[in-house]
Design a protein around this motif. Structure first.
Motif, PDB file in Angstrom:
ATOM      1  N   LEU A  64      18.734  58.075  73.548  1.00 15.95           N
ATOM      2  CA  LEU A  64      18.568  58.659  71.894  1.00 15.95           C
ATOM      3  C   LEU A  64      17.493  58.966  71.541  1.00 15.95           C
ATOM      4  O   LEU A  64      16.416  58.425  71.267  1.00 15.95           O
ATOM      5  CB  LEU A  64      19.343  57.650  71.142  1.00 15.95           C
ATOM      6  CG  LEU A  64      19.985  57.748  69.592  1.00 15.95           C
ATOM      7  CD1 LEU A  64      21.104  58.641  69.897  1.00 15.95           C
ATOM      8  CD2 LEU A  64      20.641  56.726  68.878  1.00 15.95           C
ATOM      9  N   HIS A  65      17.445  60.244  70.934  1.00 12.94           N
ATOM     10  CA  HIS A  65      16.298  61.065  70.342  1.00 12.94           C
ATOM     11  C   HIS A  65      16.626  62.044  69.638  1.00 12.94           C
ATOM     12  O   HIS A  65      17.931  62.425  69.450  1.00 12.94           O
ATOM     13  CB  HIS A  65      15.491  61.424  71.562  1.00 12.94           C
ATOM     14  CG  HIS A  65      16.033  62.556  72.280  1.00 12.94           C
ATOM     15  ND1 HIS A  65      17.022  62.236  73.320  1.00 12.94           N
ATOM     16  CD2 HIS A  65      15.815  63.934  72.347  1.00 12.94           C
ATOM     17  CE1 HIS A  65      17.419  63.599  73.770  1.00 12.94           C
ATOM     18  NE2 HIS A  65      16.784  64.528  73.407  1.00 12.94           N
ATOM     19  N   GLY A  66      15.819  62.864  68.951  1.00 14.59           N
ATOM     20  CA  GLY A  66      15.874  63.769  67.986  1.00 14.59           C
ATOM     21  C   GLY A  66      14.846  64.992  68.385  1.00 14.59           C
ATOM     22  O   GLY A  66      13.957  65.021  68.822  1.00 14.59           O
ATOM     23  N   HIS A  67      15.375  66.068  67.747  1.00 17.71           N
ATOM     24  CA  HIS A  67      14.539  67.235  67.399  1.00 17.71           C
ATOM     25  C   HIS A  67      14.520  67.624  66.159  1.00 17.71           C
ATOM     26  O   HIS A  67      15.266  67.555  65.488  1.00 17.71           O
ATOM     27  CB  HIS A  67      15.262  68.491  68.563  1.00 17.71           C
ATOM     28  CG  HIS A  67      15.245  67.937  69.991  1.00 17.71           C
ATOM     29  ND1 HIS A  67      14.229  67.811  70.699  1.00 17.71           N
ATOM     30  CD2 HIS A  67      16.394  67.621  70.563  1.00 17.71           C
ATOM     31  CE1 HIS A  67      14.494  67.529  71.895  1.00 17.71           C
ATOM     32  NE2 HIS A  67      15.943  67.269  71.966  1.00 17.71           N
ATOM     33  N   ASN A  68      13.386  68.555  65.899  1.00 11.99           N
ATOM     34  CA  ASN A  68      13.354  69.656  64.906  1.00 11.99           C
ATOM     35  C   ASN A  68      13.762  70.870  65.161  1.00 11.99           C
ATOM     36  O   ASN A  68      12.975  71.705  65.681  1.00 11.99           O
ATOM     37  CB  ASN A  68      11.862  69.563  64.264  1.00 11.99           C
ATOM     38  CG  ASN A  68      11.355  68.285  63.547  1.00 11.99           C
ATOM     39  OD1 ASN A  68      12.183  67.810  62.825  1.00 11.99           O
ATOM     40  ND2 ASN A  68      10.085  68.053  63.867  1.00 11.99           N
ATOM     41  N   GLN A  81      16.675  76.045  69.287  1.00  8.29           N
ATOM     42  CA  GLN A  81      15.290  75.795  70.221  1.00  8.29           C
ATOM     43  C   GLN A  81      15.097  74.149  69.849  1.00  8.29           C
ATOM     44  O   GLN A  81      15.126  73.808  68.821  1.00  8.29           O
ATOM     45  CB  GLN A  81      14.384  76.676  69.525  1.00  8.29           C
ATOM     46  CG  GLN A  81      12.908  76.150  70.166  1.00  8.29           C
ATOM     47  CD  GLN A  81      11.665  77.360  69.667  1.00  8.29           C
ATOM     48  OE1 GLN A  81      12.142  78.396  68.942  1.00  8.29           O
ATOM     49  NE2 GLN A  81      10.465  76.866  69.908  1.00  8.29           N
ATOM     50  N   GLU A  82      14.939  73.627  71.111  1.00  6.05           N
ATOM     51  CA  GLU A  82      14.772  72.133  71.029  1.00  6.05           C
ATOM     52  C   GLU A  82      13.259  71.919  70.645  1.00  6.05           C
ATOM     53  O   GLU A  82      12.521  70.888  69.920  1.00  6.05           O
ATOM     54  CB  GLU A  82      15.035  71.127  72.017  1.00  6.05           C
ATOM     55  CG  GLU A  82      16.960  71.126  71.856  1.00  6.05           C
ATOM     56  CD  GLU A  82      17.445  70.348  73.093  1.00  6.05           C
ATOM     57  OE1 GLU A  82      16.487  69.893  74.074  1.00  6.05           O
ATOM     58  OE2 GLU A  82      18.514  70.056  73.004  1.00  6.05           O
ATOM     59  N   THR A  83      12.440  72.387  71.443  1.00  2.15           N
ATOM     60  CA  THR A  83      11.052  72.234  71.566  1.00  2.15           C
ATOM     61  C   THR A  83      10.202  73.684  71.381  1.00  2.15           C
ATOM     62  O   THR A  83      11.078  74.802  71.619  1.00  2.15           O
ATOM     63  CB  THR A  83      10.344  71.406  72.631  1.00  2.15           C
ATOM     64  OG1 THR A  83      10.455  72.283  73.814  1.00  2.15           O
ATOM     65  CG2 THR A  83      11.379  70.162  72.640  1.00  2.15           C
ATOM     66  N   GLY A 118      19.619  64.208  65.530  1.00  2.00           N
ATOM     67  CA  GLY A 118      19.606  63.359  66.697  1.00  2.00           C
ATOM     68  C   GLY A 118      20.744  63.594  67.751  1.00  2.00           C
ATOM     69  O   GLY A 118      21.685  64.016  67.260  1.00  2.00           O
ATOM     70  N   HIS A 119      20.322  63.452  68.832  1.00  2.00           N
ATOM     71  CA  HIS A 119      21.575  63.355  69.868  1.00  2.00           C
ATOM     72  C   HIS A 119      20.899  62.880  71.124  1.00  2.00           C
ATOM     73  O   HIS A 119      19.858  62.236  71.486  1.00  2.00           O
ATOM     74  CB  HIS A 119      21.657  64.949  70.494  1.00  2.00           C
ATOM     75  CG  HIS A 119      20.809  65.579  71.167  1.00  2.00           C
ATOM     76  ND1 HIS A 119      20.954  66.845  72.125  1.00  2.00           N
ATOM     77  CD2 HIS A 119      19.281  65.276  71.450  1.00  2.00           C
ATOM     78  CE1 HIS A 119      19.910  66.888  72.687  1.00  2.00           C
ATOM     79  NE2 HIS A 119      19.011  66.207  72.376  1.00  2.00           N
ATOM     80  N   ARG A 120      21.707  62.704  72.342  1.00  2.00           N
ATOM     81  CA  ARG A 120      21.578  62.466  73.671  1.00  2.00           C
ATOM     82  C   ARG A 120      22.521  62.961  74.560  1.00  2.00           C
ATOM     83  O   ARG A 120      23.494  63.467  74.161  1.00  2.00           O
ATOM     84  CB  ARG A 120      21.500  60.915  73.641  1.00  2.00           C
ATOM     85  CG  ARG A 120      23.075  60.215  73.704  1.00  2.00           C
ATOM     86  CD  ARG A 120      22.941  58.667  73.694  1.00  2.00           C
ATOM     87  NE  ARG A 120      24.012  58.154  74.556  1.00  2.00           N
ATOM     88  CZ  ARG A 120      23.917  57.457  75.844  1.00  2.00           C
ATOM     89  NH1 ARG A 120      22.767  57.471  76.254  1.00  2.00           N
ATOM     90  NH2 ARG A 120      25.071  57.250  76.517  1.00  2.00           N
TER      91      ARG A 120
HETATM   92 ZN   LIG Z   1      16.805  66.476  73.148  1.00  2.00          ZN
END
Ligand SMILES: [Zn+2]
Length: 144
Positions: free
Chosen positions: A27-31, A133-135, A14-16
């Motif tokens: 506030l959100h997250g990525h794989n 890579q975030e997405t 998670g990060h922002r």
């Molecule tokens: Zn992000």
């Protein structure tokens, strides 16, 4: 003449981005997908530049131990300051970092701060490039 070895690794983080004009301020997250690129002029007697397992046991393990399933927040982030002031149990799983946790800065941190202490001990084997890579469509890298 240069040999290159790549290893990929995934982690949920998670990060922002405080101050971002769009959704990234939330506030959100990525794989996250990390790609480590190691470079060197010679291979050993077995034809190996660096064992894939050595990358797993150092760089991948560091991410798992320190960031996987946690939230990384910049030390200047007001949200982090609020959490600290309240001594909230939500602090569990929050990791403070000295940089705004964009993909670019995460890649730089792994190259400049993490790799020298846990990976570059392999003589002549250096983490030269890290891609974060975030997405599927968005990634950033840092290269030395
Ligand atoms: Zn992000």
């Amino acid at each position: 003449m240069t040999f290159k070895v790549y290893r990929e690794h995934w982690a949920c983080i998670g990060h922002r981005i405080p101050g971002h004009k769009g959704k990234c301020k939330n506030l959100h997250g990525h794989n996250y997908k990390f790609t480590f690129e190691i470079e060197g002029p010679e291979v050993d007697e077995n034809g190996i530049l660096v064992d894939f397992g050595d990358i797993k046991d150092t760089l991948c393990k560091w991410i798992d131990d320190n960031w996987d399933h946690k939230t990384i927040l910049w030390k200047e982030d007001g949200l982090l300051m609020l959490l600290k002031q309240s001594e909230s149990p939500l602090m569990y799983g929050v990791v403070q970092v000295d940089f705004c946790p964009t993909a670019e800065k995460i890649a730089e941190y792994l190259i400049r701060t993490v790799a020298p202490t846990i990976f570059n001990e392999y003589k002549g084997r250096f983490l030269m490039k890290c891609t974060v890579q975030e997405t599927e469509k968005c990634s950033a890298s840092y290269e030395v």
